[in-house]
Design an enzyme around this catalytic site. Structure first.
Site, PDB file in Angstrom:
ATOM      1  CB  SER A 172      -7.829  44.526  37.294  1.00  0.00           C
ATOM      2  OG  SER A 172      -7.071  45.607  37.981  1.00  0.00           O
ATOM      3  CG  ASP A 185       0.602  46.001  37.309  1.00  0.00           C
ATOM      4  OD1 ASP A 185       0.169  46.395  37.651  1.00  0.00           O
ATOM      5  OD2 ASP A 185      -0.623  44.761  37.197  1.00  0.00           O
ATOM      6  CG  HIS A 227      -2.893  47.264  36.216  1.00  0.00           C
ATOM      7  ND1 HIS A 227      -3.109  46.246  37.160  1.00  0.00           N
ATOM      8  CD2 HIS A 227      -4.312  47.073  36.111  1.00  0.00           C
ATOM      9  CE1 HIS A 227      -4.261  45.890  37.416  1.00  0.00           C
ATOM     10  NE2 HIS A 227      -4.867  46.629  37.077  1.00  0.00           N
TER      11      HIS A 227
END
Length: 371
Positions: free
Chosen positions: A150, A316, A349
Site C-alpha cells: 500500500s 483489490d 486491499h
C-alpha cells in the site's frame, strides 16, 4: 537479536541535519522512531527496510504499545517466516508526519508547543529521504531489499526511483505509482470529516485533551471500506443483524457491518492522531512517480539496477491490478529485471496483511534470491 523478540523496544534517532522537503521548506530537528529485528551481518549486506502503510507504524513484529495487538506484519516477519529474522536484519521506521515517535504534527516544535498545522506538508519522497538518512546513520549503504504494501509500496517505488543505488531488490505489494482521482476523493471525505468536527479547533486541539475523535472515526470508517472487498463483506457480514432478531426502525447499528465499522472507527481514535491523518493522506494524494520524473514512468527507473517484484490481488479495487501492471510495463521499458503476480484472495486491499499463503511463498522466494 536473532529473532522477532516481543520485548523489542523503539529506538530513536535525531537526524544530524535538517531534512529538505519537496515543498521547498526544510524540517529540523527530525526524530525517527524505528525498530530492528535480526542481526546485521559483517558485510552489512542483509538489511531489509520494511515500509508501513498509512495507519501503520514501526511495530512490525512486536506488540503495539497502545493496543497490545501483535505487530501489523507479525505473520510475515520473524524467525523462519517469509521475512526471516534469522537471516535478515529488518528495519521498520515510523514515517515522518505520523504519530508514533517520528516527527509529526503532534511533535513539539522549537517554541515548546505542538507543531499542529504549522508542520510542513510532506510527500512520499520526503518520507523516503528521512528513511535514507536513517540508513546513513545506521551505516547501511545498500539494502538487500526494500519491501512495502500500500503506502509502503509507494515508498519502496520512490526509494528505487530516487535513490537507485540504495537497494538491490524492491518488493511492492498492493500499491500504485500514483493516486487516482477516486483515491483522492475518498481521502478528501476523511479529511473533511476531521476538519468539520468542532473539536478539531483548526488543528490546535492538543491542549484540550480531546481531539476530533468523532471526525477521525468517520474518516477511518470511510477508508476501511476501501480496504475490503464486496465478496469479503458479504461472506463476513451479509445483511445479518447485530445482537437482535428484528430491525429497530431507528438509526442504531442494526446490521453487523454497521457495528463493525463503528468499532473500527472508534478503536482507531485510541492510537492515531487526527492531524497526522490529514498530513499522511495528503502525502499519498500528491504521489505521482511519473510526474516527478518528467511525465514518463519508465524514466523514474532509468538509473535502477535493482530487481523488482510486483504483487497485486484480484479483489483489490483501491489499487487494482492495472496499477501494478503499469509499473511492470514501465520497468520493462527501462530494462529492469521484474517479476509480477496477481494473487487470488477474498479480502480486498487488506489481503497483504492477512493470511494469504501464496503471498508468503512469493515474499520468501523473492527475498531469498542472492542470499
Amino acid at each position: 537479536m536473532g529473532e522477532a523478540d516481543p520485548a523489542v523496544r523503539d529506538q530513536r534517532l535525531t537526524l544530524p541535519a535538517p531534512l529538505p522537503l519537496d515543498s521547498g521548506q526544510s524540517l529540523a530537528p527530525v526524530e525517527i522512531a524505528y525498530q530492528i529485528y535480526g542481526t546485521l551481518n559483517d558485510a552489512r549486506s542483509n538489511a531489509i527496510l520494511v515500509c508501513h502503510a498509512l495507519t501503520g507504524d514501526q511495530h512490525l513484529a512486536s506488540p503495539h504499545p497502545i493496543t497490545g495487538k501483535p505487530g501489523w506484519w507479525a505473520r510475515m516477519v520473524g524467525p523462519g517466516k517469509p521475512i526471516d529474522t534469522n537471516r535478515f536484519h529488518v528495519i521498520c521506521a515510523n514515517v515522518i508526519g505520523s504519530c508514533m515517535g517520528s516527527s509529526g504534527p503532534a511533535s513539539i516544535a522549537a517554541d515548546g508547543k505542538p507543531w499542529a498545522m504549522r508542520f510542513p506538508v510532506i510527500t512520499i519522497r520526503d518520507m523516503v529521504r528521512a528513511q535514507v538518512a536513517l540508513l546513513d546513520a545506521l551505516g547501511i549503504a545498500r539494502l538487500h531489499a526494500v519491501v512495502g504494501g500500500s503506502m509502503g509500496g509507494m515508498q519502496a517505488l520512490s526509494l528505487a526511483a530516487n535513490f537507485p543505488e540504495r537497494s538491490a531488490a524492491v518488493l511492492v505489494i498492493a500499491s500504485a505509482p500514483r493516486h487516482s482521482a477516486q483515491n483522492i476523493a475518498f481521502h478528501e471525505v476523511g479529511r473533511q470529516a476531521i476538519m468539520a468536527d468542532p473539536k478539531w479547533l483548526g488543528g490546535d486541539y492538543y491542549a484540550a485533551g480531546k481531539g476530533p475523535e468523532a471526525g477521525l472515526a468517520v474518516a477511518r470508517m470511510a477508508a476501511h471500506i476501501t480496504y475490503l472487498s464486496e465478496q469479503g463483506l458479504t461472506e463476513k457480514f451479509g445483511r445479518r443483524l447485530q445482537d437482535r432478531a428484528t430491525k429497530t426502525f431507528g438509526f442504531d447499528a442494526d446490521f453487523q457491518v454497521e457495528s463493525y465499522l463503528r468499532h473500527q472507527g472508534l478503536s482507531f481514535t485510541d492510537r492515531f492522531d487526527a492531524n497526522s491523518y490529514l498530513y499522511i493522506t495528503r502525502a499519498m494524494d500528491y504521489f505521482d512517480l511519473a510526474e516527478e520524473h518528467g511525465g514518463r514512468l519508465a524514466d523514474a527507473f532509468a538509473a535502477s539496477t535493482a530487481r523488482f517484484c510486483l504483487v497485486s490481488f484480484d479483489t483489490d479495487w483501491l489499487y487494482p491490478t492495472a496499477e501494478s501492471r503499469s509499473v511492470v510495463h514501465a520497468l520493462n521499458a527501462s530494462g529492469a529485471a521484474v517479476s509480477f503476480v496477481e494473487l487470488s484472495a477474498p479480502f480486498g486491499h487488506d489481503s497483504f496483511l492477512l493470511d494469504v499463503p501464496a503471498l508468503d511463498r512469493v515474499v520468501a522466494g523473492f527475498l531469498g534470491i542472492g542470499t
